[in-house]
Design a protein around this motif. Structure first.
Motif, short mmCIF file in Angstrom:
data_model
loop_
_atom_site.label_atom_id
_atom_site.label_comp_id
_atom_site.label_asym_id
_atom_site.label_seq_id
_atom_site.Cartn_x
_atom_site.Cartn_y
_atom_site.Cartn_z
N SER A 3 -13.99 -27.52 -34.12
CA SER A 3 -13.62 -28.85 -33.64
C SER A 3 -12.14 -28.91 -33.31
O SER A 3 -11.30 -28.40 -34.05
CB SER A 3 -13.94 -29.90 -34.70
OG SER A 3 -13.52 -31.17 -34.26
N ASP A 31 -17.23 -32.36 -30.99
CA ASP A 31 -18.30 -31.66 -31.69
C ASP A 31 -19.30 -31.16 -30.65
O ASP A 31 -19.00 -31.15 -29.45
CB ASP A 31 -18.96 -32.56 -32.75
CG ASP A 31 -19.53 -33.85 -32.19
OD1 ASP A 31 -19.87 -33.92 -30.98
OD2 ASP A 31 -19.67 -34.82 -32.96
N GLN A 32 -20.48 -30.75 -31.09
CA GLN A 32 -21.49 -30.20 -30.19
C GLN A 32 -21.99 -31.22 -29.16
O GLN A 32 -22.55 -30.84 -28.14
CB GLN A 32 -22.67 -29.61 -30.98
CG GLN A 32 -23.55 -30.62 -31.65
CD GLN A 32 -23.02 -31.10 -32.99
OE1 GLN A 32 -21.95 -30.69 -33.44
NE2 GLN A 32 -23.75 -31.98 -33.64
N ASP A 33 -21.74 -32.50 -29.40
CA ASP A 33 -22.18 -33.54 -28.46
C ASP A 33 -21.15 -33.86 -27.40
O ASP A 33 -21.40 -34.66 -26.50
CB ASP A 33 -22.53 -34.82 -29.23
CG ASP A 33 -23.71 -34.63 -30.16
OD1 ASP A 33 -24.64 -33.86 -29.81
OD2 ASP A 33 -23.70 -35.22 -31.26
N GLY A 34 -19.95 -33.27 -27.49
CA GLY A 34 -18.91 -33.51 -26.50
C GLY A 34 -17.59 -33.85 -27.15
O GLY A 34 -17.36 -33.56 -28.33
N GLY A 125 -18.84 -34.27 -21.78
CA GLY A 125 -20.18 -33.99 -22.28
C GLY A 125 -20.21 -32.68 -23.04
O GLY A 125 -19.21 -31.95 -23.10
N PRO A 126 -21.38 -32.34 -23.62
CA PRO A 126 -21.50 -31.09 -24.39
C PRO A 126 -21.07 -29.87 -23.57
O PRO A 126 -21.53 -29.67 -22.45
CB PRO A 126 -22.99 -31.02 -24.71
CG PRO A 126 -23.47 -32.43 -24.64
CD PRO A 126 -22.63 -33.09 -23.57
#
Length: 181
Positions: A3, A31-34, A125-126
């Motif tokens: 992160s 994070d993994q979501d963006g 975005g991711p």
């Protein structure tokens, strides 16, 4: 990638136009979501007291709104740097920096070291930010509390580059218009 929350993104000369040209972005979340952040060196002509008069006395100079990014420019987001004890309505993002609830109570005098109000935010975005970093569009550097509330945001891009230890500090001398060089 770990992160990057709480770090700064500094636009490289690879970004030649648009809202991120010579921008400095404080990352609020990653994070993994963006990723989500605010541009901290884009003061607007609108004064805080025109939009949030109760908060104007708590904002650091320049006492104006900042363009936080190209997303949701009609919404306000506030970042506060706490002095010692966090005020009510403060949500930590990284270290002493956190989001302030603008619908909540005003912080007491001395609770905040600094405050900035942003119109809009920057979002990825991711995988999008990671790809832009790999392509050389952004430098990832440590954030300093003073960067977020710099009294001279117009020099922040160069100031942050100059304090780097490696050769990227020389990008601070990159001309505004390379074609005129």
């Amino acid at each position: 990638m770990d992160s990057l929350r709480g770090t700064m993104l500094v636009a490289t000369p690879a970004i030649e136009a648009g809202p991120f040209l010579r921008s400095v972005v404080f990352l609020l979340d990653h994070d993994q979501d963006g990723a989500l952040g605010v541009i901290v060196n884009r003061p607007l002509e609108s004064e805080v007291d025109e939009v949030l008069p109760d908060w104007a006395g708590l904002v650091n100079a320049p006492v104006c709104l900042f363009q936080g990014g190209p997303v949701a420019m009609d919404s306000a987001l506030a970042l506060g740097v706490v002095a010692d004890v966090p005020p009510l309505g403060w949500r930590q993002m990284a270290g002493r920096v956190g989001l302030i609830d603008l619908d909540g109570p005003l912080p007491a005098n001395g609770e905040l070291y600094g405050l900035r109000v942003f119109a809009g935010y920057a979002g990825w975005g991711p995988g999008q930010l990671e790809e832009e970093i790999a392509q050389g569009a952004w430098l990832v550097v440590p954030a300093e509390d003073g960067d977020l509330i710099s009294p001279r945001p117009e020099t922040l891009w160069r100031d942050v580059l100059r304090r780097q230890d490696d050769d990227v500090r020389f990008w601070a001398t990159f001309p505004d218009d390379p074609s005129a060089n």
